[in-house]
Write an enzyme that holds these catalytic residues in place. Structure first.
Site, PDB file in Angstrom:
ATOM      1  N   LYS A  22       0.825  92.469  43.357  1.00  0.00           N
ATOM      2  CA  LYS A  22       1.787  92.801  42.305  1.00  0.00           C
ATOM      3  C   LYS A  22       1.246  93.915  41.404  1.00  0.00           C
ATOM      4  O   LYS A  22       1.959  94.874  41.101  1.00  0.00           O
ATOM      5  CB  LYS A  22       2.099  91.546  41.478  1.00  0.00           C
ATOM      6  CG  LYS A  22       2.710  90.418  42.295  1.00  0.00           C
ATOM      7  CD  LYS A  22       3.025  89.206  41.437  1.00  0.00           C
ATOM      8  CE  LYS A  22       1.764  88.536  40.947  1.00  0.00           C
ATOM      9  NZ  LYS A  22       0.943  87.983  42.054  1.00  0.00           N
ATOM     10  N   GLU A  48     -14.280  65.893  64.505  1.00  0.00           N
ATOM     11  CA  GLU A  48     -13.551  67.149  64.718  1.00  0.00           C
ATOM     12  C   GLU A  48     -12.882  67.157  66.085  1.00  0.00           C
ATOM     13  O   GLU A  48     -11.795  67.728  66.244  1.00  0.00           O
ATOM     14  CB  GLU A  48     -14.509  68.331  64.579  1.00  0.00           C
ATOM     15  CG  GLU A  48     -15.179  68.450  63.223  1.00  0.00           C
ATOM     16  CD  GLU A  48     -14.186  68.545  62.084  1.00  0.00           C
ATOM     17  OE1 GLU A  48     -13.051  69.039  62.302  1.00  0.00           O
ATOM     18  OE2 GLU A  48     -14.531  68.115  60.965  1.00  0.00           O
TER      19      GLU A  48
END
Length: 672
Positions: free
Chosen positions: A210, A427
């Protein structure tokens, strides 16, 4: 406050004045006499070596002029005495044979030193208060200048940023280019009765560019550009913020056409009545003055206000109405094509290896903002320099992506073999659960190397950008999140604390499915709970919950049911693919990190979970007998290439999907 800044203000003049007074008084009081002890002075008198003597009673001092220069003290000497020895000194002077006699001197009072003793304390106190007031009001700007604007005027010496330096925000650039054209050729727009927006609000997540867009407008427009932060209007004195707003807009009007840019406008533009101060709050007075100045623009003045914020939801409605901020431009995270262009912009000037494909890097970084992508390339450059390499290669880019997502690798953390085995199965459970789901994104990477606060992590990334998430995809995310805990239960029969982050994310998804997305048959398509985010005292004090205790009980049961169902699905998947899970854990223990190709080889024999039954928001509705409509992949891709949909307000459409898709990129789960 730095020393060089202090010396530029009134403190420097105070120091110089004190030194000058001290040196002047020292020069005046200098007599040229050599100081000696009282005993030596009396000895000179007794031995008749003194030609003349002067007694100064007030100062209890005796000045002597010797008949012959002494080897140690010279000709002119003086000594001081205390009151009890005054008679002895006088007797010694009278008894000595002085050739030039002696006198009893009464010194005249120095008028300069007398006046200095009176006025110097007053001057020092006044200078001290002057310095303190100047410091509190902007680093020595002056006591009478604290009501002036602190805006910085972009000049020719400021590095120029143009729209060519901005990528991944085509819609925002197009909207802002129209404003630049109006400032350059206002007659072309006025001829057809067009009125340029008086205010433009740039909103979006942090790091989406921005402020960069505002700097690009300044570089393209070629008109005076005033830049200021919203916090610069807020001061400890009442009325200072409003005064600075008036001064800022007055400067801009005098130099019109001009652009005013206010960064982080939410610091001063928050909803009025949100604090305990009421209408007398300094911030609200500043906002009132800003509202008056924006609404008081003359059409011919050609002054445009551009503001940026991360929180458009907390801005005052009067600030957002037409006539003030007429145009609101959403600057969201870029899509894959935008990420590729951003990477190309930041890759300029960096030596890249020939086999580096930025499009592949863009595919690996869904959801990354412009700041994240710039950080990826910067981290890759740092890693390349650290390894004394000359070119940035794919290895450095992959490592930099991991560092941005999960943090730097912690090589100093040495895990025991048992903990390493648990991490591998944890995992592996995540990865296998995701691979066995029908609507889950592909698993691209699994590692058991400690990184950041996690002992390992599984990366699940979509093949393309998504703007909405289906219910089945959310259920797959829940199953994927519970895969690590289920693997620990199946293999070790003793779960660990490593699933705390997984449980937190799964609960968040399940709660949003029930209370926001209307994906519960019991609760129905009802939005429960107030607006999420920051609570405002002025609006939310005494605010009651908008649903009953019975409904809260239903919500809790539905959330628990969703998580338990995900736990059951993960259990079925891992049990039916136990050999794949063991092989995956063994490979992780051996290689520590597995990429997409290695995982595809391991998962080739995975048994998928059967498709779920059609879900109905109510059991009273009949099940559809028609098959679901599927858009052919090639046709959809061709349509996307021809024309991309442009959403005027993407936040309203993408907010639920963004919240729901949070676990799409699995964040590392910290293990205790």
């Amino acid at each position: 406050m730095k020393l060089k800044n202090l010396l530029r203000g009134p403190l420097l003049y105070i120091i110089v004045a004190v030194i000058a007074v001290w040196v002047g008084s020292s020069l005046i009081s200098m007599t040229g006499y050599q100081a000696i002890s009282t005993d030596d002075g009396l000895t000179f008198l007794k031995e008749n070596k003194v030609a003349s003597a002067t007694i100064v009673d007030i100062e209890q001092r005796v000045d002597l002029k010797l008949k012959k220069a002494d080897d140690k003290y010279g000709t002119d000497v003086q000594f001081f005495y205390v009151a009890p020895r005054g008679v002895q000194v006088v007797d010694a002077v009278n008894a000595s044979s002085l050739t030039d006699g002696f006198n009893d001197e009464v010194p005249k009072e120095n008028w300069f030193l007398s006046m200095l003793g009176i006025f110097l304390p007053v001057l020092l106190i006044g200078a001290f208060f002057w310095f303190m007031l100047s410091s509190m009001q902007g680093g020595g700007r002056g006591v009478m200048q604290f009501g002036k604007s602190k805006a910085k005027l972009v000049t020719k010496e400021t590095p120029t940023v143009t729209f060519a330096d901005v990528a991944g925000a085509n819609e925002a650039v197009e909207e802002l280019s129209e404003i630049v054209d109006f400032l350059k050729e206002p007659a072309r727009f006025l001829a057809v009765g067009a009125r340029i927006p008086r205010g433009v609000l740039l909103y979006g997540p942090p790091g989406t560019g921005k402020t960069l867009l505002a700097r690009a407008v300044a570089g393209e427009a070629g008109v005076p550009f005033y830049s200021i932060s919203g916090s610069d209007f807020v001061e400890m004195f009442v009325g200072v913020g409003a005064s600075r707003v008036r001064d800022l807009f007055e400067q801009a009007k005098q130099n019109a056409p001009a652009i005013i840019f206010i960064d982080e406008i939410d610091a001063v533009g928050r909803h009025r009545g949100a604090g305990m101060g009421g209408g007398h709050d300094e911030r609200e007075q500043t906002l009132n003055q800003m509202l008056v100045e924006m609404d008081g623009f003359d059409v011919k003045t050609n002054v445009i206000l551009i503001a940026a914020t991360n929180r458009p939801d907390i801005l005052d409605p009067a600030l957002l109405r037409p006539g003030r901020f007429d145009r609101q431009i959403g600057v969201d995270a870029p899509d894959m094509e935008g990420r590729k262009k951003i990477l190309e912009v930041h890759a300029k000037g960096k030596p890249m290896a020939k086999n580096v494909d930025l499009e592949v890097v863009a595919r690996k970084t869904p959801g990354f903002t412009g700041a994240d992508l710039a950080n990826v390339l910067n981290e890759a450059a740092l890693l390349t320099a650290r390894s004394n390499a000359q070119l940035i290669d794919n290895r450095a880019l992959d490592e930099s992506i991991d560092r941005v997502i999960a943090g730097p690798q912690r090589r100093s953390r040495v895990m025991k073999d048992q903990e390493k085995l648990i991490t591998a199965y944890h995992e592996g459970g995540h990865a296998l659960a995701a691979a066995a789901m029908n609507f889950s994104d592909p698993v691209t990477k699994v590692t058991i190397l400690p990184r950041g606060r996690a002992l390992g992590y599984t990366m699940v990334l979509p093949l393309e950008d998504k703007y909405s998430v289906t219910r089945n995809e959310l259920l797959d995310q829940l199953t994927y999140a519970m895969g690590g805990r289920v693997a620990e239960e199946i293999v070790f029969h003793d779960p660990t604390t490593g699933a705390s982050n997984d449980i937190e994310k799964a609960t968040s998804i399940a709660r949003k499915m029930v209370t926001e997305y209307g994906m519960s048959s019991t609760v129905g398509s009802v939005k429960l709970g107030g607006a999420s985010g920051e609570m405002f005292l002025g609006r939310d004090m005494g605010h009651q919950r908008d649903y009953s205790e019975q409904m809260a009980e239903h919500v809790d049961k539905e959330i628990r049911a969703l998580i338990e169902n995900a736990h059951t699905e993960a259990w079925k998947v891992l049990n039916s693919n136990r050999k794949v899970l063991d092989r995956l854990a063994t490979e992780l223990l051996e290689k520590e990190t597995l990429d997409h190709n290695q995982l595809a080889e391991i998962f080739k024999d995975v048994k998928k979970l059967p498709l779920r039954k059609q879900w109905l928001s109510s059991n009273e509705r009949p099940v559809s007998k028609l098959p679901p409509v599927k858009v052919p992949a090639k046709k959809a891709a061709a349509k996307t290439e021809v024309k991309k949909p442009v959403a005027k307000k993407p936040v309203a459409k993408k907010a639920p999907a963004k919240a729901a898709a949070e676990p799409a990129t699995q964040k590392p789960a910290p293990k205790a």
